[in-house]
Design a protein around this motif. Structure first.
Motif, short mmCIF file in Angstrom:
data_model
loop_
_atom_site.label_atom_id
_atom_site.label_comp_id
_atom_site.label_asym_id
_atom_site.label_seq_id
_atom_site.Cartn_x
_atom_site.Cartn_y
_atom_site.Cartn_z
N GLN A 254 -46.39 -36.97 44.59
CA GLN A 254 -46.81 -35.87 43.73
C GLN A 254 -45.65 -34.91 43.51
O GLN A 254 -44.66 -34.97 44.21
CB GLN A 254 -48.03 -35.14 44.33
N ASN A 255 -45.79 -34.06 42.54
CA ASN A 255 -44.70 -33.19 42.11
C ASN A 255 -45.27 -31.82 41.72
O ASN A 255 -46.42 -31.73 41.31
CB ASN A 255 -44.01 -33.83 40.89
N THR A 256 -44.48 -30.78 41.87
CA THR A 256 -45.02 -29.43 41.67
C THR A 256 -44.12 -28.53 40.84
O THR A 256 -44.01 -27.34 41.10
CB THR A 256 -45.24 -28.74 43.04
N HIS A 268 -46.02 -33.38 33.95
CA HIS A 268 -46.16 -32.01 34.44
C HIS A 268 -46.99 -31.10 33.54
O HIS A 268 -47.27 -29.96 33.93
CB HIS A 268 -44.78 -31.41 34.67
N TYR A 271 -50.75 -34.56 33.78
CA TYR A 271 -51.17 -35.07 35.09
C TYR A 271 -51.27 -33.96 36.13
O TYR A 271 -52.28 -33.84 36.83
CB TYR A 271 -50.20 -36.14 35.58
N TRP A 272 -50.18 -33.16 36.27
CA TRP A 272 -50.16 -32.16 37.33
C TRP A 272 -51.25 -31.10 37.15
O TRP A 272 -51.98 -30.79 38.11
CB TRP A 272 -48.78 -31.53 37.43
#
Length: 527
Positions: A254-256, A268, A271-272
């Motif tokens: 996962q990414n933030t 981003h 999805y995020w």
């Protein structure tokens, strides 16, 4: 007894993408980090409580394959070596982050698992069979409608649904290679968030910047049906990742990020936010999308010999030169084009316009401190009569360039328009140089001479305070040259006449101007 009033301090948090350490960092990595760094520094000047996070995305099949290709038996040893290059680039470029996060950090792994558990508990993660076209480089599946096949005569055509095991396939978005795969994965119910995402973008027109990217994603959501996405990989194929909670046969990433390159916009901005909605967590205030950097007008390539090594360039020209150049020659909408001669010319301009302004007014024949003592906190109406008729017009023009400049620059920063902020700073510097040239303080005496020097150096002082987020080293050294106290370098001190305690030794002895010219590298003539 009266209670003490505690005022809330405005907070500001900015993040870069977490970069893939499958190779050494390039100019694009530096640009993302620089945009965040200047934002963080600017908000500190405005007395906001700031946090700036960056880091490296160290899991996934792309990292695993890169490690294997380099002969590493252990993917962790591979990323341990490469991530240090990202830390080094940040250091040499004066990127001052609050936290460098590695996805292999124990606290990050625990947070990933917590997010997974919340989404799973809320019913948005399920297990099923997935068949489709997977890109290792993008770490995502693509629908058949976005697959291109390479024909025998070298043409890319839409995939016709009949697979040829000997053919090559790419996706139409990133143009990276894809392969057809079938596997049992965990899925995220992205399809459940089509309407909420559309409402989010319709109700928050500034959620994605620039506006063209906002329109792009909104149009994508309104015209294409979202499909559930795979959020894990079988352990049999991907051994380098975070274990799915309660099922170690699966892994997940996962990414933030809030500031991103255009190539990862879908991850981003669709999805995020959907993951956060599923976990009932707050959404980011905005997602800022920037373009890429080219070299000589074309994509950087080792075969073309036009790859720019940011560490090498900074080592020669200095971090401040590189920072000012990249920010002045870019915008969110378009790709930047790196030309080394223009980089060299940037340093020349900083030396000739900013450095020379302070050098010529810091000579022994003038006294800045006399002007500081006599004229600070006085209004233009009180000061104008001191000047000759010829000098009054240039004086008013100089004051106009300083009027409300910090608020104007703050507006630029809110839009990530750093180039706009630089134009305001250049206007102040150019106006100050023009003011000195037209008023000729060397031919004046008494109060008029002191007022001219004071006003010119006030412009320099203010421009340097405003320039600190962009050129922190040059600004610090030149503010030191003017004897400006460290506690008087915030936006509070950008109005004309707001500092009554600097310039004590500016003219008392000869001082070297800390911005020195460097020759252009002859071997870079064609870069």
């Amino acid at each position: 007894m009266a209670s003490k009033v505690i005022r809330a301090v405005p907070k500001f948090h900015v993040t870069t993408p977490i970069f893939y350490p499958n190779a050494r960092p390039h100019l694009g990595h530096l640009y993302s980090s620089l945009l965040c760094d200047v934002q963080n520094r600017w908000n500190k000047l405005a007395n906001r409580d700031t946090c700036f996070t960056t880091g490296t995305d160290e899991h996934g099949l792309k990292i695993q394959l890169a490690a294997q290709q380099k002969g590493y038996q252990d993917s962790k040893a591979f990323v341990d070596e490469l991530y240090e290059h990202f830390v080094k680039l940040d250091s040499i470029a004066d990127i001052k982050y609050s936290r460098f996060i590695r996805t292999t950090d124990p606290d990050h792994i625990e947070n990933v698992k917590e997010l997974w558990n919340i989404c799973y508990k809320n019913g948005f993660i399920y297990k099923g069979e997935h068949k489709g076209w997977y890109s290792v480089s993008d770490e995502t599946f693509y629908p058949q409608t976005k697959i291109l096949e390479l024909t025998k005569d070298g043409q890319w055509i839409p995939y016709n649904g009949i697979m040829d095991n000997g053919a090559k396939y790419i996706n139409s978005e990133s143009h990276n290679e894809v392969t057809y795969q079938s596997e049992f994965n965990y899925f995220f119910k992205l399809s459940s968030f089509q309407k909420p995402l559309i409402e989010l973008l319709r109700n928050n027109p500034g959620f994605i910047q620039p506006a063209s990217r906002h329109s792009q994603i909104l149009r994508e959501l309104e015209t294409n049906e979202l499909r559930d996405i795979s959020v894990s990989r079988p352990e049999s194929r991907l051994k380098w990742g975070i274990d799915v909670p309660n099922d170690e046969s699966q892994k997940w990433w996962q990414n933030t990020e809030h500031l991103i390159g255009k190539d990862i916009i879908k991850f981003h901005t669709i999805y995020w936010p959907a993951f956060l909605m599923a976990a009932e967590l707050p959404l980011p205030k905005k997602v800022v999308v920037h373009g890429h950097w080219l070299s000589g007008g074309v994509k950087m390539s080792k075969s073309l010999g036009n790859v720019i090594d940011p560490i090498e360039i900074i080592s020669y020209y200095g971090s401040d030169t590189m920072r000012w150049y990249l920010l002045e020659n870019s915008n969110l909408e378009d790709d930047g084009n790196f030309i080394e001669r223009k980089l060299w010319e940037t340093r020349e301009l900083l030396c000739s316009k900013l450095g020379n302004l302070i050098n010529r007014c810091g000579g022994k024949k003038f006294s800045l401190y006399s002007g500081v003592q006599a004229f600070n906190h006085k209004s233009p109406e009180e000061l104008t009569p001191i000047l000759s008729e010829k000098s009054k017009g240039p004086f008013i023009s100089l004051l106009n360039s300083l009027n409300n400049c910090s608020n104007a620059i703050d507006s630029c920063y809110s839009l990530y328009d750093i180039t706009g902020a630089q134009k305001i700073i250049w206007a102040i510097i150019n106006e100050a140089n023009s003011f000195v040239q037209s008023t000729e303080p060397w031919s004046k005496s008494g109060a008029e001479k002191d007022l001219i020097i004071y006003s010119a150096m006030e412009a320099a002082r203010i421009a340097l305070i405003l320039s600190q987020p962009i050129i922190p080293n040059f600004s610090e050294k030149l503010l030191d040259r003017l004897d400006v106290s460290n506690d008087k370098r915030t936006l509070e001190y950008t109005p004309y006449g707001s500092d009554d305690g600097y310039g004590m030794s500016t003219n008392s002895r000869h001082k070297e101007v800390p911005i020195q010219r460097v020759p252009f590298r002859l071997d870079a003539e064609n870069k």
